[in-house]
Design an enzyme around this catalytic site. Structure first.
Site, PDB file in Angstrom:
ATOM      1  N   LYS A 121       7.302  -1.501   5.003  1.00 38.42           N
ATOM      2  CA  LYS A 121       8.522  -1.321   4.205  1.00 38.42           C
ATOM      3  C   LYS A 121       8.447  -0.086   3.306  1.00 38.42           C
ATOM      4  CE  LYS A 121       8.183  -5.442   2.329  1.00 38.42           C
ATOM      5  NZ  LYS A 121       7.153  -6.102   3.153  1.00 38.42           N
ATOM      6  N   THR A 122       7.337   0.047   2.594  1.00 35.44           N
ATOM      7  CA  THR A 122       7.222   1.144   1.635  1.00 35.44           C
ATOM      8  C   THR A 122       7.293   2.489   2.335  1.00 35.44           C
ATOM      9  OG1 THR A 122       5.939  -0.185   0.074  1.00 35.44           O
ATOM     10  CG2 THR A 122       5.728   2.199  -0.108  1.00 35.44           C
ATOM     11  N   GLU A 165      13.533  -1.004  -0.807  1.00 38.24           N
ATOM     12  CA  GLU A 165      12.563  -1.861  -0.143  1.00 38.24           C
ATOM     13  C   GLU A 165      12.960  -3.306  -0.428  1.00 38.24           C
ATOM     14  OE1 GLU A 165       7.742  -2.645  -0.347  1.00 38.24           O
ATOM     15  OE2 GLU A 165       8.546  -0.660  -0.803  1.00 38.24           O
TER      16      GLU A 165
END
Length: 464
Positions: A121-122, A165
């Site tokens: 995600k990051t 995110e």
């Protein structure tokens, strides 16, 4: 009321303001003109950065830190009910707002892209933030890590796009209403909150169901959990689904990933045309993250060739295979990987980037519950290294679980033929690694806890 700030967010107080997710929201609110205050357990560069923006940051938690006129108190799921500032908020009848609700309120009226998945995600959120900024679209963004270029995890932009995110760990990603949602993968994790894969699927289905009408779900075509979720979403929803990956059925097909040292060259097939661009980090999984970002941007109407070129400007995220330095011919790299899938992906990426180098790993398990459920798989992943040092479990928000220690990982690693050493004193690691490393080796500090602090110390010992 300050422009662009919900009334409840005009004077927010953040408990745990230095956390990756909390600090990002606090930064955006400060940049929008809110009077932000908060507290954190210890001093940090993040606390200083927030003060520089105008926020008030207290160190330590105490009832007196909470101003009587605070418009709300913002908490994450990690904040315990007996926190003195939370207790004081109840006494003053100050509303308590979960971090996800605060973030959702900041997305109001904007074209939101929410990036979800068990891993990646990051990185994917960061790739989008950098690329959209490079295209002068001036996005707002909230990320769970600091971009290597701008060095921040969040910013308020004047453009119409907000990239966030979306955290599945506590189901908080169900609070968002994105125009585009990305699901990178779906696996069992966060065992304190999910008892089974069925619960995970239900949570992701709810997230996908929050996509606005005529919005788009961008989802992996190769990962089994994502494939299952795609079938469920298609059966229940009219949302447009765009798949990406190496599968021949993928809408955005990854044709080839070519390693170029610590970077990769990626070629995709989109609408029948080949498109090639560079990704600044090694490994097939990071290449797939970039393709997910490309597909999401195209879903918003951004020309693919412009976006591909801009993605090449991404220079990484802190702690995602971040080169910390080199000394005595040894490179030290930091990895946030803490789930077996992430560990395997990063170790394979480093193998591909420097196939002739020895790979030495310093691994710190994160959470007792995760180690209890996945310790054996973590040990198997460490078999990809030439030698590993395993630290004690980093507890984070959890209390110890009787009988659950790093030995679960070490025993599994040794059973898989790995060379593993247990080190209980973190302070002894830099000297131990410096004694093991030889010119040409790669040292990888790995885990979501404070193992990241060891990189500079290892470099110092190598230099001496």
């Amino acid at each position: 009321m300050a422009p662009g700030i919900p009334a409840a967010m005009e004077r927010p107080h953040f408990i745990g303001i230095g956390g990756a997710g909390m600090s990002g929201i606090a930064k955006i609110l400060t940049q929008r003109g809110a009077k932000v205050a908060g507290s954190d357990a210890k001093e940090s560069g993040t606390a200083e950065a927030l003060r520089a923006l105008g926020a008030t940051v207290h160190i330590g938690h105490a009832a007196g830190h909470l101003a009587d006129d605070a418009s709300c108190v913002v908490v994450s799921s990690a904040i315990r009910a007996d926190n003195p500032e939370l207790v004081r908020a109840a006494e003053l009848s100050i509303p308590v707002v979960h971090r996800s609700d605060a973030l959702a309120s900041l997305m109001g009226g904007l074209r939101a892209i929410a990036v979800a998945g068990t891993h990646g995600k990051t990185t994917t959120t960061s790739m989008l933030a950098v690329a959209l900024s490079e295209l002068n679209l001036d996005p707002s963004y909230a990320i769970g890590g600091d971009l290597a270029g701008p060095g921040t995890n969040a910013a308020h932009g004047e453009g119409q796009i907000f990239v966030a995110e979306a955290d599945e760990s506590d189901r908080s990603f169900q609070k968002y209403d994105p125009e585009v949602a990305i699901v990178l993968n779906v696996e069992l994790d966060h065992h304190a909150n999910y008892a089974s894969m069925d619960e995970i699927y239900e949570s992701f289905e709810t997230f996908a169901g929050k996509i606005v009408p005529d919005g788009t779900l961008v989802i992996a075509a190769d990962q089994p959990g994502a494939v299952e979720l795609t079938e469920r979403v298609r059966a229940l929803s009219s949302v447009k689904v765009v798949t990406y990956g190496e599968s021949e059925t993928a809408d955005v097909r990854v044709h080839k990933v070519t390693p170029r040292g610590l970077t990769s060259e990626v070629t995709v097939i989109l609408n029948g045309k080949y498109l090639t661009f560079t990704v600044s980090v090694p490994g097939r999984h990071y290449a797939h993250n970039a393709v997910a970002a490309l597909a999401a941007g195209v879903a918003l109407g951004i020309p693919a060739h412009n976006l591909a070129s801009a993605l090449g400007k991404y220079t990484g995220v802190k702690r995602r295979l971040q080169l910390k330095g080199e000394a005595a011919g040894v490179q030290v790299i930091d990895s946030y990987a803490h789930h077996p899938t992430e560990m395997t992906a990063d170790l394979e990426a480093m193998r591909g980037a420097a196939s002739d180098a020895r790979l030495l790993v310093v691994f710190q398990p994160h959470l007792f519950s995760r180690t209890q459920e996945l310790g054996a798989e973590m040990g198997q992943a460490l078999a990809l290294a030439d030698a590993s040092v395993v630290l004690d479990i980093y507890p984070a928000r959890e209390d110890p679980i009787p009988g659950i220690t790093s030995d679960l990982i070490i025993d599994a690693a040794r059973s898989a033929g790995a060379d593993v050493t247990a080190v209980h004193d973190k302070a002894a690691v830099p000297e131990a690694i410096a004694g093991m490393a030889k010119p040409g080796d790669l040292v990888l500090t790995m885990g979501a806890g404070d193992v990241t602090d060891l990189g500079p110390q290892i470099l110092d010992h190598l230099s001496s």
